[in-house]
Design a protein around this motif. Structure first.
Motif, short mmCIF file in Angstrom:
data_model
loop_
_atom_site.label_atom_id
_atom_site.label_comp_id
_atom_site.label_asym_id
_atom_site.label_seq_id
_atom_site.Cartn_x
_atom_site.Cartn_y
_atom_site.Cartn_z
N MET A 163 -16.13 -4.94 2.73
CA MET A 163 -16.07 -3.84 1.76
C MET A 163 -14.65 -3.55 1.30
N PRO A 164 -13.83 -4.60 1.08
CA PRO A 164 -12.43 -4.37 0.73
C PRO A 164 -12.25 -3.55 -0.53
N ASN A 165 -13.18 -3.62 -1.48
CA ASN A 165 -13.03 -2.90 -2.73
C ASN A 165 -13.71 -1.53 -2.71
N LEU A 166 -14.45 -1.23 -1.66
CA LEU A 166 -15.14 0.04 -1.57
C LEU A 166 -14.38 1.05 -0.72
N PHE A 167 -13.63 0.56 0.26
CA PHE A 167 -12.83 1.41 1.13
C PHE A 167 -11.65 0.58 1.60
N LYS A 219 -21.89 10.15 -0.43
CA LYS A 219 -20.89 9.34 -1.12
C LYS A 219 -20.23 8.36 -0.15
N LEU A 220 -20.03 8.78 1.08
CA LEU A 220 -19.43 7.88 2.07
C LEU A 220 -20.39 6.77 2.47
N ALA A 221 -21.68 7.07 2.56
CA ALA A 221 -22.66 6.04 2.91
C ALA A 221 -22.75 4.97 1.83
N LEU A 222 -22.54 5.37 0.58
CA LEU A 222 -22.52 4.39 -0.50
C LEU A 222 -21.38 3.40 -0.32
N ARG A 223 -20.27 3.83 0.31
CA ARG A 223 -19.15 2.93 0.59
C ARG A 223 -19.39 2.11 1.86
N ALA A 224 -19.92 2.77 2.88
CA ALA A 224 -20.09 2.09 4.18
C ALA A 224 -21.29 1.15 4.19
N PHE A 225 -22.37 1.55 3.50
CA PHE A 225 -23.63 0.78 3.54
C PHE A 225 -24.14 0.56 2.11
N PRO A 226 -23.38 -0.13 1.27
CA PRO A 226 -23.75 -0.25 -0.15
C PRO A 226 -25.06 -0.99 -0.38
N ASP A 227 -25.46 -1.86 0.53
CA ASP A 227 -26.63 -2.70 0.30
C ASP A 227 -27.92 -2.13 0.90
N ALA A 281 -18.13 2.20 10.82
CA ALA A 281 -18.05 1.12 9.84
C ALA A 281 -16.71 1.10 9.11
N LEU A 282 -16.16 2.27 8.81
CA LEU A 282 -14.97 2.35 7.97
C LEU A 282 -13.66 2.52 8.74
N MET A 283 -13.73 3.01 9.97
CA MET A 283 -12.50 3.27 10.73
C MET A 283 -11.62 2.04 10.92
N PRO A 284 -12.20 0.84 11.11
CA PRO A 284 -11.31 -0.33 11.26
C PRO A 284 -10.41 -0.56 10.05
N ARG A 285 -10.72 0.00 8.91
CA ARG A 285 -9.90 -0.15 7.73
C ARG A 285 -8.84 0.94 7.62
N CYS A 286 -8.80 1.85 8.59
CA CYS A 286 -7.91 3.01 8.54
C CYS A 286 -6.83 2.90 9.60
N GLN A 287 -5.76 3.64 9.37
CA GLN A 287 -4.66 3.65 10.33
C GLN A 287 -5.04 4.40 11.60
N ASP A 288 -5.74 5.52 11.42
CA ASP A 288 -6.15 6.35 12.55
C ASP A 288 -7.20 7.33 12.05
N VAL A 289 -7.63 8.26 12.92
CA VAL A 289 -8.67 9.22 12.54
C VAL A 289 -8.21 10.10 11.38
N ALA A 290 -6.97 10.54 11.42
CA ALA A 290 -6.47 11.40 10.34
C ALA A 290 -6.51 10.67 9.00
N ASP A 291 -6.16 9.38 9.01
CA ASP A 291 -6.21 8.58 7.79
C ASP A 291 -7.65 8.47 7.29
N PHE A 292 -8.59 8.22 8.21
CA PHE A 292 -10.00 8.16 7.83
C PHE A 292 -10.44 9.46 7.19
N LEU A 293 -10.12 10.58 7.80
CA LEU A 293 -10.56 11.88 7.27
C LEU A 293 -9.93 12.16 5.92
N LEU A 306 -22.06 4.48 -7.18
CA LEU A 306 -23.45 4.06 -7.05
C LEU A 306 -23.54 2.57 -6.75
N ALA A 307 -24.53 2.20 -5.95
CA ALA A 307 -24.79 0.79 -5.67
C ALA A 307 -25.72 0.19 -6.72
#
Length: 268
Positions: A1-5, A127-135, A184-196, A209-210
């Motif tokens: 999901m490089p282009n979604l998050f 909106k976050l689920a559309l990024r994490a689980f687009p399919d 699903a998305l945290m591995p793309r973030c620096q830390d929890v604060a970045d995710f939030l 939208l998917a």
């Protein structure tokens, strides 16, 4: 999901305060009237520690609608009767225990946030689920429970006497959803604060939208919709903001894919 998050590296401050990691996941049931005439009938919430995944502190209350008539369709959905509401606290008293959180999350934050009027930072799990689980086939709460799928084993004991579209039931499901989104998305973030921070940003944007929800390409993944149709959609006055936002995103990604293909062809 490089282009979604997308991954966005950042340098952490040596003097940063410890991040607040607890999100109050909240849901409301209402009389089902237009916003200006609506009334909250029930509030339910649980707290989720994004850092540990712990779900705790369940709260729920019915709310006196103060004379607002309950729409028959809404009553069929949440099944909250007048007898259940008899003696319930008024809104100002009922909402007070839910105040004070740094972060709130709701499946449709644009619905719950203006009705609850709670001060804090808000996340929208839809909106976050559309990024994490687009399919996933559909992105309503119970569809996500079924199709992600979400493991509700931990919270199921708290469902007793409840059903979907009761506030605490939906808050518990949404908390499990938010935890899965973070996983699903945290591995793309620096830390929890970045995710939030980034989750809040996504939550304040139109929904990515998917699939299209209308027109001759209804139900078709947006990445598969012809570019000329997406260009028409963007130009059309009064078009749904989510559809326009998603169309612009997918057109931009098509340009990126084309440039990458050109480079690959040249290299070959």
């Amino acid at each position: 999901m490089p282009n979604l998050f997308p991954t966005v590296p950042k340098t952490l401050s040596l003097f940063a305060e410890p991040a607040k990691t607890v999100v109050r996941v909240i849901d409301t049931e209402t009389a089902g009237q237009r916003f200006e005439e609506d009334a909250v009938l029930e509030i339910g919430s649980v707290d989720l520690d994004i850092a540990t995944g712990q779900i705790f502190n369940p709260m729920q209350t019915l709310v006196d609608p103060e004379g607002v008539v309950i729409n028959p369709h809404a009553r069929r959905v949440h099944q909250i009767s007048d007898d259940m509401l008899f003696g319930a606290p008024r809104f100002a008293e009922a909402v007070a225990p839910f105040a004070g959180a740094a972060f709130y999350a709701a499946q449709r934050a644009e619905f719950d946030r203006p009705r609850l009027r709670l001060t804090g930072r808000w996340l929208c799990t839809h909106k976050l689920a559309l990024r994490a689980f687009p399919d996933v086939r559909a992105h309503g709460l119970q569809s996500l429970v079924k199709y992600v799928p979400l493991d509700l084993t931990e919270v199921r004991p708290q469902f007793e006497g409840l059903h979907p579209h009761r506030a605490l039931y939906d808050a518990l499901c949404t908390a499990v959803l938010l935890r899965s989104i973070a996983e699903a998305l945290m591995p793309r973030c620096q830390d929890v604060a970045d995710f939030l921070d980034r989750a809040e940003q996504v939550s304040n944007q139109p929904a990515l939208l998917a699939k299209l929800r209308f027109g001759k390409h209804k139900g078709v993944p947006l990445r598969d919709v012809p570019p000329d149709y997406l260009e028409w959609l963007i130009r059309e006055p009064g078009m749904d903001a989510d559809a326009v936002y998603a169309a612009k995103h997918h057109l931009a990604q098509a340009v990126v894919r084309g440039a990458r293909a050109d480079r690959t062809g040249t290299a070959g």
